[in-house]
Scaffold this motif. Structure first.
Motif, short mmCIF file in Angstrom:
data_model
loop_
_atom_site.label_atom_id
_atom_site.label_comp_id
_atom_site.label_asym_id
_atom_site.label_seq_id
_atom_site.Cartn_x
_atom_site.Cartn_y
_atom_site.Cartn_z
N UNK A 17 15.90 2.65 3.58
CA UNK A 17 14.96 1.85 3.26
C UNK A 17 13.40 2.59 3.55
N UNK A 18 12.83 2.62 2.36
CA UNK A 18 11.50 3.12 2.45
C UNK A 18 10.35 2.08 2.60
N UNK A 19 9.81 1.85 3.40
CA UNK A 19 8.80 0.74 3.45
C UNK A 19 7.42 1.49 4.13
N UNK A 20 6.28 0.91 3.54
CA UNK A 20 5.05 1.64 3.99
C UNK A 20 3.82 0.87 3.50
N UNK A 21 2.47 1.21 4.05
CA UNK A 21 1.51 0.55 3.48
C UNK A 21 0.72 1.53 2.38
N UNK A 22 0.16 1.12 1.19
CA UNK A 22 -0.39 1.64 0.10
C UNK A 22 -2.06 1.14 0.39
N UNK A 23 -2.54 2.21 0.90
CA UNK A 23 -4.00 2.01 1.22
C UNK A 23 -4.99 1.66 -0.06
N UNK A 24 -4.80 2.65 -0.84
CA UNK A 24 -5.58 2.46 -2.36
C UNK A 24 -5.37 1.13 -2.93
N UNK A 25 -4.07 0.61 -2.84
CA UNK A 25 -3.92 -0.61 -3.43
C UNK A 25 -3.82 -1.85 -2.58
N UNK A 26 -3.92 -1.36 -1.46
CA UNK A 26 -3.93 -2.58 -0.41
C UNK A 26 -2.87 -3.48 -0.36
N UNK A 27 -1.43 -3.15 -0.16
CA UNK A 27 -0.50 -3.87 -0.22
C UNK A 27 0.72 -3.11 0.54
N UNK A 28 1.77 -3.62 1.28
CA UNK A 28 3.04 -3.18 1.64
C UNK A 28 3.85 -2.90 0.26
N UNK A 29 5.11 -2.01 0.61
CA UNK A 29 5.82 -1.88 -0.43
C UNK A 29 7.19 -1.37 0.04
N UNK A 30 8.35 -1.78 -0.33
CA UNK A 30 9.74 -1.51 0.03
C UNK A 30 10.54 -1.10 -1.16
N UNK A 31 11.43 0.06 -0.86
CA UNK A 31 12.58 -0.01 -1.48
C UNK A 31 13.92 0.09 -0.71
N UNK A 32 14.99 -0.24 -1.36
CA UNK A 32 16.25 0.08 -0.63
C UNK A 32 17.33 0.54 -1.56
N UNK A 33 17.42 1.86 -1.07
CA UNK A 33 18.26 2.90 -1.80
C UNK A 33 19.64 3.12 -1.19
N UNK A 34 20.76 2.56 -2.08
CA UNK A 34 22.19 2.96 -1.37
C UNK A 34 22.13 4.67 -1.73
N UNK A 35 23.05 5.54 -0.93
CA UNK A 35 23.13 6.76 -1.04
C UNK A 35 23.54 7.21 -2.44
N UNK A 36 22.93 7.86 -3.20
CA UNK A 36 23.23 8.73 -4.31
C UNK A 36 23.14 7.75 -5.51
N UNK A 37 22.67 6.39 -5.29
CA UNK A 37 22.49 5.52 -6.49
C UNK A 37 21.31 5.01 -6.77
N UNK A 38 20.73 4.44 -7.70
CA UNK A 38 19.57 3.64 -8.02
C UNK A 38 19.21 2.79 -7.19
N UNK A 39 17.97 2.44 -6.73
CA UNK A 39 17.56 1.40 -5.78
C UNK A 39 18.17 0.08 -6.18
N UNK A 40 18.67 -0.54 -5.23
CA UNK A 40 18.93 -1.97 -5.53
C UNK A 40 17.89 -3.09 -5.44
#
Length: 95
Positions: A17-40
């Motif tokens: 899981x990648x999660x964080x704060x995008x300061x220039x766009x002023x929003x949180x973001x998140x991805x969920x990536x299974x190992x070796x597969x495109x994000x779900x």
């Protein structure tokens, strides 16, 4: 943009899981990536109005909807992730 990489599980399979704060766009973001597969899941795959307005509570619910275990965005959770992300937002953390 802050980035927090986390390891979780969905039905016994590892996900990143990648999660964080995008300061220039002023929003949180998140991805969920299974190992070796495109994000779900990626907020970028959603309608822009929705994608850029999610709160940490929304993302915690999304993690639960996908069945992710081992990761919590709940306030007061011992891992401190919620506090770290809120600090990223408050300080405009870029890295």
């Amino acid at each position: 943009m802050s980035q927090h990489w986390l390891s979780g599980m969905i039905k016994g399979k590892s996900v990143e899981i990648l999660i964080g704060w995008d300061e220039p766009l002023k929003h949180f973001f998140m991805t969920i990536d299974p190992d070796g597969e495109p994000p779900i899941y990626s907020n970028l795959h959603e309608d822009p109005v929705v994608a850029f307005s999610h709160t940490l509570a929304d993302y915690d619910l999304i993690l639960k909807q996908y069945g992710v275990t081992g990761v919590s965005l709940a306030p007061g959770h011992p891992d401190g992730l919620h506090s770290a992300l809120m600090n990223d937002q408050a300080t405009g953390k870029m890295a």
